[in-house]
Design an enzyme around this catalytic site. Structure first.
Site, short mmCIF file in Angstrom:
data_model
loop_
_atom_site.label_atom_id
_atom_site.label_comp_id
_atom_site.label_asym_id
_atom_site.label_seq_id
_atom_site.Cartn_x
_atom_site.Cartn_y
_atom_site.Cartn_z
N HIS A 218 0.81 -1.22 0.00
CA HIS A 218 0.00 0.00 0.00
C HIS A 218 0.85 1.27 0.00
O HIS A 218 0.32 2.36 -0.27
CB HIS A 218 -0.92 0.04 1.22
N ASP A 342 -4.53 -12.58 3.98
CA ASP A 342 -5.73 -12.05 4.62
C ASP A 342 -7.00 -12.33 3.84
O ASP A 342 -8.08 -11.88 4.22
CB ASP A 342 -5.59 -10.54 4.87
#
Length: 439
Positions: A218, A342
């Protein structure tokens, strides 16, 4: 870079710190030692370079361009996996999902199922005491103003214990964050060195896995975002090009969230293909299906948002019909993987329903893809994964895939908790992406 200080110190790392066998050894330049508090953090830094081989592990200290941390050719002859561990034990915030328990949990699981160097000898090599990335390495992806700014605020972090370095709040820093983030990025580039060196003498070089944090995908060129400090996989991509002449880099990101930082870093670059599968509508809301690159890089970015509830069947289909054909057409020199765990059905931050078996399939298939297309050169980088149990066992099953051993997913996965996948919506998304990219 907007700073929002928190006046309570970071929590204790607890017993997890003592379970780690990894010893962080970083070379420090004089400009990194600007306060007594920061000096105390790094009292045990070492300054002499040496190699020592012990139970399949590789130890080294003091890193320079003249003393690379790659293992010798003889050490990688029989290796199937080479991994690095950079747990960032000082980078921690109490009750934060991206905490310093993540890498120790993985190491505990690897030990439990006997997948570490201690149990596997020459098949599994641990690269230890890693070379931190240089500021120039980081600046190949990130703005120099961000890199220097982050280093400067370490004094503020020392004074206040913990600060936020992302205006939206989720990305924090402690007094050790800058140095530990350099080490995480360096753990990735060190593995690139090792895998490339092994590929020059073997058609089956080991797969690399950087068990590192903070995660990176990110982090945008101008700063941190979404738990991420430096773009580890993006830095490794530029390093592979610059240090090894591997022009064409194929990046696969199967984290549940879109790797917007990697996406942005290479959006106009035709030589780095970025392919992200992620949950539609999840953080940070980027990665739309029509975002395909810009200018000379048009077509070298592929974003495939999948509907919530997508699982093993969806990902197997995506690999066969999207990932593999894209890689085959691109003809990469190396494959790098943002390996986020995740998307697991047990993970608390999303609503896909991947299983341990999904990750075994991805690891096995990507390894074979690298063998078929780029001499086996492939390095995985840990990204997300916040249920410590599903994270650790999924990484362990990825190791088993690299070793060519049967999956143990059936011992962990519970089919009773799964529900029907949105197969129609998945099929529509795949057909749309195949049309857009002429697959």
């Amino acid at each position: 870079m907007e700073l929002q200080p928190i006046f309570s110190p970071p929590s204790s790392v607890g017993n997890a710190c003592f379970r780690m066998r990894h010893q962080i050894c970083m070379s420090m330049n004089h400009h990194m030692c600007k306060s007594d508090a920061r000096n105390r953090v790094f009292l045990r830094l070492q300054s002499e370079y040496s190699f020592k081989i012990s139970r399949g592990s590789i130890y080294c200290s003091n890193f320079s361009e003249n003393n690379p941390t790659t293992p010798s050719i003889s050490e990688t002859t029989d290796a199937k996996v080479i991994y690095s561990v950079a747990p960032a034990m000082g980078h921690n915030k109490e009750s934060h999902p991206e905490c310093n328990s993540r890498v120790p949990a993985i190491m505990d699981a690897l030990e439990k199922v006997e997948l570490t160097s201690k149990f596997r000898g020459s098949e599994v090599i641990e690269l230890q005491s890693l070379r931190p990335a240089s500021v120039d390495d980081i600046a190949s992806v990130h703005a120099k103003a961000y890199v220097s700014g982050l280093e400067k605020v370490m004094d503020q972090a020392s004074e206040k214990g913990l600060i936020f370095i992302d205006g939206s709040g989720p990305t924090y820093a402690t007094p050790t964050t800058f140095q530990e983030s350099l080490l995480a990025a360096g753990a990735g580039t060190s593995l690139v060195d090792s895998v490339v060196a092994a590929s020059k003498v073997s058609h089956n070089p080991p797969v690399g896995f950087a068990l590192i944090r903070p995660p990176g995908h990110h982090a945008v060129p101008k700063g941190p975002m979404g738990f991420c400090v430096f773009g580890n996989v993006a830095i490794a991509a530029r390093y592979a090009q610059r240090a090894h002449g591997l022009k064409r880099v194929f990046i696969i990101d199967f984290d549940v969230h879109h790797g917007n930082g990697t996406n942005d870093a290479f959006y106009d670059d035709p030589d780095i293909f970025f392919l992200s599968t992620h949950q539609d509508g999840s953080y940070p809301g980027t990665g739309k299906i029509d975002q395909v690159g810009r200018g000379a890089g048009e077509g070298a970015t592929l974003n495939l948002p999948l509907p919530g509830g997508s699982g093993d069947i969806a990902m197997r289909t995506v690999f066969d019909e999207v990932i593999a054909p894209c890689a085959q057409r691109f003809k990469p020199d190396i494959i790098l993987v943002s390996a986020g765990y995740d998307g697991h059905v047990l993970d608390p931050l999303a609503s896909l329903q991947y299983t341990t078996g999904t990750y075994y399939m991805l690891a096995s298939s990507i390894k074979q893809l690298a063998k078929d297309l780029c001499g086996g050169r492939c390095v995985f980088f840990l990204e997300g994964g916040y249920n410590l149990t599903s994270l650790s066992y999924s990484v362990a099953d990825s190791f088993r895939a690299f070793l060519g051993e049967p999956s143990l997913a059936a011992d962990f996965d519970d089919p009773a908790i799964l529900y029907d996948e949105p197969s129609k919506m998945v099929k529509q998304a795949i057909q749309k992406i195949k049309h857009i990219h002429s697959l």
